[in-house]
Design a protein around this motif. Structure first.
Motif, mmCIF file in Angstrom:
data_model
loop_
_atom_site.group_PDB
_atom_site.id
_atom_site.type_symbol
_atom_site.label_atom_id
_atom_site.label_comp_id
_atom_site.label_asym_id
_atom_site.label_seq_id
_atom_site.Cartn_x
_atom_site.Cartn_y
_atom_site.Cartn_z
ATOM 1 N N PRO A 221 0.828 -1.210 0.000
ATOM 2 C CA PRO A 221 0.000 0.000 0.000
ATOM 3 C C PRO A 221 0.858 1.253 0.000
ATOM 4 N N ASP A 222 0.409 2.238 -0.743
ATOM 5 C CA ASP A 222 1.144 3.496 -0.831
ATOM 6 C C ASP A 222 0.254 4.626 -0.301
ATOM 7 N N ASN A 223 -0.146 5.548 -1.142
ATOM 8 C CA ASN A 223 -0.905 6.695 -0.668
ATOM 9 C C ASN A 223 -2.363 6.354 -0.377
ATOM 10 N N LEU A 224 -2.952 7.120 0.517
ATOM 11 C CA LEU A 224 -4.352 6.984 0.895
ATOM 12 C C LEU A 224 -5.094 8.258 0.531
ATOM 13 N N SER A 225 -6.377 8.109 0.192
ATOM 14 C CA SER A 225 -7.251 9.259 0.010
ATOM 15 C C SER A 225 -8.647 8.871 0.487
ATOM 16 N N ARG A 226 -9.455 9.860 0.779
ATOM 17 C CA ARG A 226 -10.832 9.603 1.205
ATOM 18 C C ARG A 226 -11.767 9.748 0.018
ATOM 19 N N GLY A 227 -12.765 8.856 -0.036
ATOM 20 C CA GLY A 227 -13.731 8.881 -1.120
ATOM 21 C C GLY A 227 -15.150 8.961 -0.614
ATOM 22 N N ALA A 228 -16.103 8.818 -1.525
ATOM 23 C CA ALA A 228 -17.521 8.904 -1.186
ATOM 24 C C ALA A 228 -17.873 7.847 -0.150
ATOM 25 N N GLY A 229 -18.719 8.233 0.803
ATOM 26 C CA GLY A 229 -19.117 7.307 1.846
ATOM 27 C C GLY A 229 -18.074 7.107 2.920
ATOM 28 N N GLY A 230 -17.001 7.914 2.880
ATOM 29 C CA GLY A 230 -15.982 7.829 3.911
ATOM 30 C C GLY A 230 -14.958 6.734 3.712
ATOM 31 N N VAL A 231 -14.957 6.068 2.541
ATOM 32 C CA VAL A 231 -13.985 4.989 2.332
ATOM 33 C C VAL A 231 -12.581 5.574 2.167
ATOM 34 N N CYS A 302 -7.269 8.685 -6.379
ATOM 35 C CA CYS A 302 -8.343 9.471 -5.751
ATOM 36 C C CYS A 302 -9.591 9.361 -6.604
ATOM 37 N N GLU A 303 -10.727 9.506 -5.946
ATOM 38 C CA GLU A 303 -12.028 9.414 -6.597
ATOM 39 C C GLU A 303 -12.405 10.793 -7.133
ATOM 40 N N HIS A 304 -12.779 10.840 -8.409
ATOM 41 C CA HIS A 304 -13.097 12.106 -9.085
ATOM 42 C C HIS A 304 -14.437 11.917 -9.785
ATOM 43 N N GLY A 305 -15.521 12.060 -9.020
ATOM 44 C CA GLY A 305 -16.839 11.794 -9.583
ATOM 45 C C GLY A 305 -16.983 10.337 -9.949
ATOM 46 N N HIS A 306 -17.240 10.092 -11.233
ATOM 47 C CA HIS A 306 -17.389 8.714 -11.709
ATOM 48 C C HIS A 306 -16.091 8.186 -12.317
ATOM 49 N N ARG A 307 -14.977 8.799 -11.927
ATOM 50 C CA ARG A 307 -13.676 8.374 -12.425
ATOM 51 C C ARG A 307 -12.729 8.142 -11.264
ATOM 52 N N LEU A 308 -11.679 7.392 -11.558
ATOM 53 C CA LEU A 308 -10.542 7.279 -10.666
ATOM 54 C C LEU A 308 -9.342 7.919 -11.350
ATOM 55 N N VAL A 309 -8.556 8.642 -10.572
ATOM 56 C CA VAL A 309 -7.335 9.268 -11.060
ATOM 57 C C VAL A 309 -6.171 8.623 -10.317
ATOM 58 N N LEU A 310 -5.143 8.191 -11.041
ATOM 59 C CA LEU A 310 -4.008 7.501 -10.444
ATOM 60 C C LEU A 310 -2.704 8.221 -10.783
ATOM 61 N N GLY A 311 -1.790 8.221 -9.831
ATOM 62 C CA GLY A 311 -0.458 8.758 -10.040
ATOM 63 C C GLY A 311 0.578 7.671 -9.838
ATOM 64 N N SER A 312 1.807 7.957 -10.242
ATOM 65 C CA SER A 312 2.876 6.966 -10.171
ATOM 66 C C SER A 312 4.199 7.651 -9.886
ATOM 67 N N LEU A 313 5.011 7.028 -9.057
ATOM 68 C CA LEU A 313 6.350 7.544 -8.788
ATOM 69 C C LEU A 313 7.222 7.528 -10.032
ATOM 70 N N LEU A 314 6.957 6.591 -10.960
ATOM 71 C CA LEU A 314 7.867 6.357 -12.075
ATOM 72 C C LEU A 314 7.328 6.776 -13.432
ATOM 73 N N GLU A 315 6.023 6.758 -13.621
ATOM 74 C CA GLU A 315 5.463 6.986 -14.945
ATOM 75 C C GLU A 315 5.455 8.459 -15.334
ATOM 76 N N ARG A 316 5.230 8.704 -16.613
ATOM 77 C CA ARG A 316 4.964 10.048 -17.109
ATOM 78 C C ARG A 316 3.462 10.218 -17.254
ATOM 79 N N GLY A 317 2.901 11.279 -16.672
ATOM 80 C CA GLY A 317 1.473 11.537 -16.755
ATOM 81 C C GLY A 317 0.682 10.829 -15.682
ATOM 82 N N ILE A 318 -0.572 11.217 -15.599
ATOM 83 C CA ILE A 318 -1.504 10.561 -14.687
ATOM 84 C C ILE A 318 -2.434 9.668 -15.493
ATOM 85 N N ALA A 319 -3.003 8.680 -14.818
ATOM 86 C CA ALA A 319 -3.923 7.748 -15.459
ATOM 87 C C ALA A 319 -5.337 8.036 -14.986
#
Length: 330
Positions: A221-231, A302-319
């Motif tokens: 496990p790496d980073n944590l974020s809070r989402g809808a419903g407190g998850v 992180c949760e972004h409405g009906h999407r998930l946004v992901l980051g990476s220590l190594l990659e270029r760009g976000i997913a």
């Protein structure tokens, strides 16, 4: 009532949709967070803080650099006053003004020792900051050595308004993401080296104590974020590796030799993406997996409405990918 999964192994694995990669000029966006307007904030390997606006059609509407830390920003979170709190692996805990790009150091030492490998930060309603140090032995660039050696030199720290940083917990196994429970009764802390999320109690009869929120995660496990419903959303940077388990059972000299070998060979991350949503009671709400992914080693989600946004220590760009509708339990 829906069945509440008590272990990641009990939760049904759902397919994670293929991600779209945007903002490829952002190199190593280790952590992703949202501001109050739904824009994505991230820090990159060159010390820049980026602000990204997503589009429903093209994926990315705008990308701008709003500050430079002069170090290596990792975890970041907006503060209630509109500024950003940033953990910088080289400079410590920072406050960044996105309106003018000014950077101020909040803490660069604790108990007389330099604050290095500052990793993630959370802020409470009363302005208290909680943040993690992943390792006091290895720098960010040598994170894999710390995982293999299992140094257990990570820390959880607290900075009260007007105060000095203090250590709440020591001996953590690569402390990483940190997030407050919805009622701020405890802190959830990801321990990458232990494949678990710990819980440090802030209120109630267990105040000051700690236990485990969820254990035996199927990855690190790496980073944590809070989402809808407190998850709590958690990105698993890679799947569980038997070689790492074997190293952890071995004597220190063997672990150091394994770390030296890995440093020389630089193994490529697995082509998997895996994220979990954990309820505040530690049960698993979602377990999403993509086994063959063009985007590797996701270190944040992180949760972004009906999407998930992901980051990476190594990659270029976000997913960016769609968040599938939750499946009904069998």
């Amino acid at each position: 009532m829906p069945r509440r999964h008590r272990s990641p192994a009990d939760a049904a694995v759902e397919p994670l949709p293929r991600p779209r990669i945007v903002a490829r000029d952002a190199r190593g966006p280790e952590h992703v967070a949202l501001d109050d307007r739904g824009r994505i904030l991230t820090g990159t390997a060159d010390g820049a803080i980026w602000r990204l606006t997503l589009s429903d059609t093209t994926g990315l509407a705008r990308a701008e650099v709003i500050a430079e830390t002069g170090g290596r920003p990792l975890g970041l979170v907006p503060s209630p006053d509109g500024e950003l709190l940033v953990c910088d692996a080289r400079r410590g805990l920072l406050r960044v003004d996105p309106r003018g790009g000014t950077v101020r150091v909040l803490a660069d030492e604790v108990a007389g020792a330099p604050l290095r490998f500052c990793s993630n930060v959370a802020t409470s309603a009363d302005g208290t900051l909680y943040f993690t140090v992943s390792s006091r032995r290895h720098p960010l660039e040598d994170w894999l050595s710390d995982i293999l050696e299992d140094t257990a030199t990570g820390q959880l720290l607290r900075l009260r308004p007007g105060g000095e940083p203090e250590v709440l917990r020591d001996g953590l196994r690569f402390a990483n993401g940190v997030a407050l429970a919805p009622d701020e009764s405890y802190l959830a802390v990801a321990e990458s080296g232990a494949r678990r999320i710990s819980r440090h109690w802030l209120t109630g009869p267990r105040q000051g104590g700690h236990d485990t929120l969820v254990r035996d995660l199927p990855g690190y496990p790496d980073n944590l974020s809070r989402g809808a419903g407190g998850v709590f959303w958690v990105a698993l940077a890679g799947p569980r590796e038997p070689a790492v388990d074997a190293a952890h059972r071995a004597p220190p000299a063997v672990r150091r030799a394994a770390a030296a070998t890995a440093k020389r060979l630089r193994p490529r991350p697995r082509a998997t993406l895996r994220v979990l949503a954990i309820r505040p009671d530690g049960s698993v709400a979602r377990h999403l997996l993509r086994r063959w992914s063009p985007y590797r080693m996701a270190t944040s989600v992180c949760e972004h409405g009906h999407r998930l946004v992901l980051g990476s220590l190594l990659e270029r760009g976000i997913a960016v990918c769609a968040l599938p509708a939750a499946q009904d339990p069998p």
